[in-house]
Write a protein that holds these residues in place. Structure first.
Motif, mmCIF file in Angstrom:
data_model
loop_
_atom_site.group_PDB
_atom_site.id
_atom_site.type_symbol
_atom_site.label_atom_id
_atom_site.label_comp_id
_atom_site.label_asym_id
_atom_site.label_seq_id
_atom_site.Cartn_x
_atom_site.Cartn_y
_atom_site.Cartn_z
ATOM 1 N N UNK A 71 0.951 -1.247 -0.193
ATOM 2 C CA UNK A 71 -0.185 -0.075 0.025
ATOM 3 C C UNK A 71 1.050 1.430 -0.097
ATOM 4 N N UNK A 72 2.133 1.063 0.282
ATOM 5 C CA UNK A 72 3.118 2.160 0.287
ATOM 6 C C UNK A 72 3.314 2.556 -1.117
ATOM 7 N N UNK A 73 3.240 3.640 -1.623
ATOM 8 C CA UNK A 73 3.140 3.899 -3.007
ATOM 9 C C UNK A 73 4.521 3.580 -3.716
ATOM 10 N N UNK A 74 5.492 4.139 -3.142
ATOM 11 C CA UNK A 74 7.056 3.771 -3.768
ATOM 12 C C UNK A 74 7.153 2.333 -3.879
ATOM 13 N N UNK A 75 6.877 1.700 -2.899
ATOM 14 C CA UNK A 75 7.050 0.162 -2.822
ATOM 15 C C UNK A 75 6.227 -0.368 -4.060
ATOM 16 N N UNK A 78 7.959 0.028 -7.459
ATOM 17 C CA UNK A 78 9.071 -0.780 -7.330
ATOM 18 C C UNK A 78 8.644 -2.309 -7.669
ATOM 19 N N UNK A 79 7.588 -2.838 -6.954
ATOM 20 C CA UNK A 79 7.294 -3.917 -7.076
ATOM 21 C C UNK A 79 6.580 -4.244 -8.640
ATOM 22 N N UNK A 80 5.677 -3.053 -9.142
ATOM 23 C CA UNK A 80 5.101 -3.119 -10.555
ATOM 24 C C UNK A 80 6.383 -3.187 -11.307
ATOM 25 N N UNK A 81 7.419 -2.550 -11.473
ATOM 26 C CA UNK A 81 8.575 -2.312 -12.121
ATOM 27 C C UNK A 81 9.109 -3.755 -12.280
ATOM 28 N N UNK A 82 9.422 -4.318 -11.090
ATOM 29 C CA UNK A 82 10.093 -5.665 -11.049
ATOM 30 C C UNK A 82 9.145 -6.657 -11.739
#
Lengths: 446, 481, 250
Positions: A71-75, A78-82
């Motif tokens: 729910x943390x936006x940055x994380x 990051x996950x989406x990119x990975x």
């Protein structure tokens, strides 16, 4: 110093064991932890660790990674990119694990045939406890290795794939292991794969991460029943700075076929151990590997093929391309037991050194206790073939481009062993990224 | 065909041919090892103080070492206090000519096929005969000295040429090198010393023949060969021992130094007593052999045929320091019955354009275990260095084992290392074919095995090649059927 | 087009070429014959630029330029093509793509744009059929697993695609049966034009029945010992190389 390490892990383990788990699992973990304590962190004086100095890397104990909050936006970004980076084909089943825990949100499951179970280990422990126990029990001397023991001590999640007899899985299963924002943390994924009699499957494991100094300590246990077939791919793309230690143990029964495709690109130190026990007749095992360390990376590839019964075949091809100050270690053992007459084993290890500061240590071994066998191994280490370079240049190809072509061609052999086009395309694009060459330069296997 | 026939005759001979014991009075010291024993050995040899000090350093270092355990051979723990570290035939203090050698000893060597009478011996081979702990005779000394070649027992060289011994002793295999080399450095009794001066091509083959006779005695000889600039020498080494039920220890050290453009060819036919068919007795052969190609364009070749010993543990190595230097290792190792071998080589490439070749042929029969262990290292400065290794194993019978453990390390991108290994058995179709042409099974196996080893035999000096073939037949005899 | 003056070349150990003088004008076909070890292949590789040979004396002018100062690939781009006696196998590299890259590298050298894929494919098809080659060979690795004849045809295909100004054929006839020999010769003859020159290095007269040379030179002991027209080749066939050794020594 060692006392402190152990104390830290002891504390971690005690806390970990507090969570609710079935008694057999608590006991198994305890056994793992006891073995870990007994074995300690390996030093270079041990033959198996002679060229890989792990002690300084694990001196500061890693904390157990926790589930990243998406729910943390940055994380989340990051996950989406990975996940995007890892995705090979939307048609594949995809199980995503973040910091060692299954993430339903990022996974993608298609319909499954009756009886096929593709799940995470956490669920399987509740739903299929006896199958999980059976598969975990396939040994591979896990209690003799520090890091395998440590994984057992912290068994919690991973993939669970159980394919009943007579099923050809129509879609490959892609397991994606992400380490996120993890500062000096460790995850211990444990994957269990069983392919039933006359069944067939493709499994891909991808390892990626974001944020350095994390540690992945993975184990995959594979059981192939009679006449089962499995293509197992591993794409190691950990972030540089990470430590990646993994063990894959494969038990093969009569007439089964196992093909491993290992590709190592990432991590500061990656050590991959692949042990196959050929416990039946007419088994075929193929191990292909490519490791490409650069910068200050160290890649340690270890394989062991145990020919326990007669009339089996194994083929092994491992290639390394080393640049900058990289270090490569290849240790491949073929062990032919007394009963394993008519064994046919071929092993080949080739390494290309692109820099004078790179080092490669190769130790191909044959240990043979049966007399009617055909076993060969070959190792070649050297620079690019001067004759080929001259030939390309005399056709007008500039020297630098000719060098690149030859490097890709060297790696291509292993890439072309991959049957799945999506995986092959992925590898070709990784190999050729940043260069002007098109993947057409790589000749296809016919 | 005649020689082939003789070989086949040899083949049916069932016994270890050199297993007799010579009854001769010996001057031996009590079993056991201590600083006093080291001092006693040194004083018996009337050695200078520096050498005693070197021995003592080695002994003290040895005490800190543990016996190696990385090899793939098994044997019960050795009681180093039970062995005798010095035994010499009683004789007059100083020999003036061969006629003064105890006739019983001369007879012993006659029986072994090594005549020490110059008129009878093989032309063009100078022999240094080492019996238990001491050298008893060196032939052709004068002829050699005319060419400036020094060939004599180590113990004499210490007195006659201390400057050379001091300069080179331990310069290739330091006293601290490994457990067995340290032990040897502390207690070595004798051995051969050769020095070939600048530009001299040694006019004959030099040879040392080692014989262990006394019971419970370890043999610890030390060989040092120095080839000065442009020199050439071919050196042969043979060994036998009586049949005894106990295991006996042989821990030798060989050091070779080749300077600019020098060449040393070192051949060994090792036929220590291998123990009986049940694995009782036999020699433990723990040997450190190393050559240094110090000069440019220098060359060192090791050729070995290892058929004897209960356990063979040796890795004749070459350190390729000089640019363009060449190292070679050609080996045939046979393990039959309960024999075990862990043998191979090390090629350490330091200089530019250095080349090494390794050809190893391992033959296992009975419950023999044969291990090839080799290391090829290309150091950073080894530009354009090359290595080629080939390790082939042949298996006879289904209870033996053949194992290959090469270690390869490359630190230079222009260096090239190629290693090939294969394991196969004597093919039934091959035996069938030869039998159909009239050969017995044993002759057929013999022929196949000899063919398998041909590459290495071809490199042995003539007399040795014949001996090697005979030995191989004898050690494999009875393993098929 | 090509002017070789007093060329001496050696490997690490021995001097192989000992003063070669040769002039080849545009439009000409020269045959270089000679016994084994006479230096024929060395001469071909010195022209192509192989750095295993050291030129100790003399010079080579190519279209007025100093050839010996050029890199291997620059020579290729400037139109020098060597058909190898033993074409190198390059596992993993696609034959077709290698050819395209080579063509584009040469075009780039001349400031021309890359060839269009479609154009390349149709050109390739045309040449393949002319040389009687199967197009599946294009998807295989360069020369890998090719028979001797296939390798030689592949060399001629490359030559046809790259359209060199000066082609040097190093024993292209060795290992070819008569049918293959004709096809190879047709390929070479198709390239004959007033702008181009060809040097045919061969041991036997046979190839010269199909590729008719303007001049024949006999190489022995690292020197050209005789030059003449086509009839010299026939004379050699008749008398053998033996008598030339004497010429070389004198």
């Amino acid at each position: 110093m060692i006392a402190t390490e152990n104390e830290t892990y002891q504390e971690q383990h005690a806390t970990f064991q507090l969570q609710f788990s079935p008694a057999w699992l608590v006991e198994l973990r305890q056994r793992g932890f006891d073995a870990f304590t007994r074995l300690g962190i390996p030093t270079k004086t041990l033959e198996d660790w002679r060229f890989t100095n792990i002690a300084p890397l694990v001196r500061r104990p890693y904390a157990l990674a926790s589930l990243a909050h998406s729910d943390d936006e940055t994380t989340n970004d990051e996950i989406k990119a990975l996940v995007q980076q890892a995705t090979l084909d939307e048609e594949f089943h995809r199980l995503v694990f973040i910091n060692g825990r299954y993430s339903d949100e990022w996974s993608l499951m298609h319909d499954l045939s009756v009886g096929v179970v593709i799940d995470n280990l956490g669920n399987a422990i509740c739903d299929h406890p006896s199958d999980v126990q059976t598969l975990l029990a396939s040994d591979h001397k896990l209690d003799d290795s520090t890091f395998a023991a440590l994984n057992t001590a912290f068994i919690n999640d991973g993939a669970f794939i159980d394919i009943p007899d007579g099923v050809v899985l129509d879609r490959p299963v892609h397991l994606v292991f992400l380490s996120i924002g993890s500062n000096h943390t460790v995850s211990h994924p444990r994957n269990l794969i069983r392919v039933g009699k006359h069944s067939k499957a493709h499994v891909i494991e991808s390892y990626l991460g974001h944020g350095d100094a994390y540690f992945t300590n993975a184990i995959t246990q594979v059981t192939l029943e009679e006449s089962a077939e499995l293509d197992h791919h591993k794409l190691q793309h950990e972030q540089v700075g990470a430590l990646h230690i993994a063990l894959t143990g494969v038990d093969q029964r009569t007439s089964s076929r196992f093909r491993s495709h290992y590709f190592s690109f990432g991590a500061s130190l990656a050590r991959n151990e692949l042990n196959c026990v050929l416990d039946g007749e007419q088994i075929e095992t193929t191990l292909n590997g490519l490791y490409m360390p650069k910068g200050d990376q160290l890649m340690d590839c270890r394989t062991r093929i145990d020919h326990a019964k007669p009339h089996c075949k194994s083929y092994e091809l491992y290639k390394g391309i080393l640049d900058d100050r990289a270090k490569g270690v290849f240790n491949g053992k073929i062990f032919v037991h007394q009963d394993a007459q008519k064994t046919d084993a071929k092993q080949s290890n080739q390494a290309l050194l692109l820099s004078d500061d790179a080092v490669v240590n190769t130790k191909p071994q044959l240990e043979i206790y049966a007399d009617d066998v055909r076993c060969t191994h070959g190792a070649t280490i050297g620079a690019l073939d001067e004759d080929a370079l001259y030939y390309l240049r005399s056709r007008g190809v500039p020297a630098e481009l000719a060098r690149k072509i030859l490097i890709f061609a060297f790696a291509n052999d292993v890439v072309q062993g991959v049957e799945l086009p999506a995986v092959r395309r992925h590898l070709e694009s990784v190999l050729l990224s940043g260069h002007e060459l098109s993947e057409d330069i790589l000749s296809r296997r016919t | 065909m005649t020689s082939e026939n003789t070989l086949l005759e040899e083949f049916v001979q069932r016994e270890y041919a050199h297993g007799f014991v010579t009854d001769i009075e010996a001057d031996a010291i009590a079993p056991g090892l201590s600083e006093d024993v080291v001092r006693l050995i040194s004083s018996k040899k009337n050695e200078p103080e520096w050498l005693l000090q070197w021995r003592l350093k080695a002994y003290r270092h040895w005490l800190t070492l543990e016996e190696p355990n990385w090899h793939n051979v098994k044997y019960p723990p050795i009681d180093y206090q039970a062995s005798i570290y010095y035994s010499a035939p009683k004789q007059r203090p100083k020999l003036n000519s061969l006629d003064e050698v105890d006739p019983i000893l001369l007879e012993t060597y006659e029986k072994l096929g090594i005549s020490l009478h110059e008129q009878k011996i093989l032309a063009n081979v100078a022999v240094d005969a080492v019996f238990d702990s001491v050298s008893i005779a060196t032939t052709y000394r004068e002829t050699l000295e005319k060419h400036g070649v020094i060939f004599r027992p180590f113990s004499e060289a210490v007195h006659d040429h201390p400057e050379l011994v001091k300069k080179y002793l331990g310069s290739v295999v330091p006293y601290s090198d490994n457990f067995f080399a340290s032990l040897n450095s502390a207690v070595f009794s004798d051995g051969s010393f050769c020095y070939i001066p600048k530009g001299v091509r040694c006019p004959m083959e030099l040879s040392t023949y080692f014989r262990i006779n006394a019971q419970n005695t370890g043999q610890f000889e030390r060989t040092l060969i120095i080839a000065e600039e442009g020199a050439y020498v071919s050196y042969l080494e043979g060994c036998t021992a009586p049949k005894r039920d106990e295991n006996q220890l042989h821990a030798a050290v060989v050091e070779l130094v080749a300077l600019d453009d020098a060449q040393i060819k070192y051949s060994t036919v090792q036929n220590w007593y291998p123990g009986d068919a049940e694995g009782k007795g036999g020699i433990y052969n723990f040997v450190t052999k190393r050559g240094a190609c110090r000069g440019q364009n220098s060359k060192i070749s090791w050729t070995q045929v290892e058929t004897g010993s209960a356990i063979t543990w040796k890795y004749p190595s070459v350190i390729l320091q000089g640019d363009n230097s060449v190292g070679e290792f050609y080996s045939v190792a046979v393990t039959a019955n309960h024999q075990q071998a862990d043998t191979g080589t090390k090629m350490i490439h330091i200089g530019k354009n250095t080349k090494s070749t390794i050809i190893s042929k391992g033959i296992s029969a009975g419950v023999g275990q044969n291990n090839y262990r080799g290391e090829v290292k290309m150091m950073k400065g080894a530009t354009n260095a090359r290595n080629f290794s080939q390790c082939d194993s042949l298996l006879i019978g289904d209870r033996c084992g053949a194992h290959t453990f090469p270690y390869i390390e490359v630190r230079n991108s222009t260096a090239k290392v190629e290693h090939e290994a294969s394991t196969s058995k004597v093919g039934e179709d091959q035996i069938y074919y030869l039998r159909q042409r009239g050969l017995s099974t044993e002759d057929a196996v013999n022929m196949i095995v000899n063919g398998f080893c041909k590459e290495v035999y071809d490199l042995l000096p003539m007399e040795f090649a014949v001996e090697a073939r005979k030995l191989l037949s004898v050690s494999l005899e009875g393993s098929v059927g | 087009m090509l002017e070789i003056k007093n060329l001496h070349a050696r490997t690490l150990d021995i001097e192989i070429l000992r003063g070669i003088n040769l002039q080849v004008a545009a439009g000409e076909v020269h045959a270089i014959m000679g016994p084994n070890g006479s230096g024929k292949s060395t001469l071909a590789h010195v022209i192509a630029g192989r750095d295993d040979y050291e030129v100790t004396q003399g010079e080579i002018l190519y279209c007025g330029q100093d050839l010996l100062g050029m890199e291997i690939e620059t020579r290729a781009a400037e139109g020098i093509f060597l058909a190898y006696q033993y074409p190198v196998e390059i596992p993993g590299v696609s034959n077709k793509e290698f050819l395209r890259i080579a063509m584009n590298s040469i075009r780039k050298h001349h400031g021309q744009p890359s060839i269009k894929r479609t154009e390349f494919v149709s050109l390739l098809k045309e040449n393949l059929s002319r040389l009687g080659m199967d197009k599946s060979m294009m998807d295989r690795s360069v020369n890998e697993g090719f028979s001797g004849g296939e390798k030689k045809r592949n060399e001629i295909l490359q030559m046809a695609m790259l359209q060199p100004k000066l082609a040097v054929l190093d024993e292209t006839d060795s290992g070819l049966d008569i049918d293959a020999l004709k096809i190879v010769a047709d390929g070479v003859n198709a390239l004959r034009s007033p702008e181009r020159a060809t040097i045919v290095v061969t041991h036997y007269q046979r190839l010269l029945d199909y590729i008719v040379p303007d001049k024949v030179h006999v190489l022995a002991g690292g020197k050209i010992v005789r030059s003449g027209d086509k009839s010299l080749a026939l004379e050699l066939e008749d008398k053998g190389y033996g008598f030339l050794q004497e010429l070389a020594l004198s």
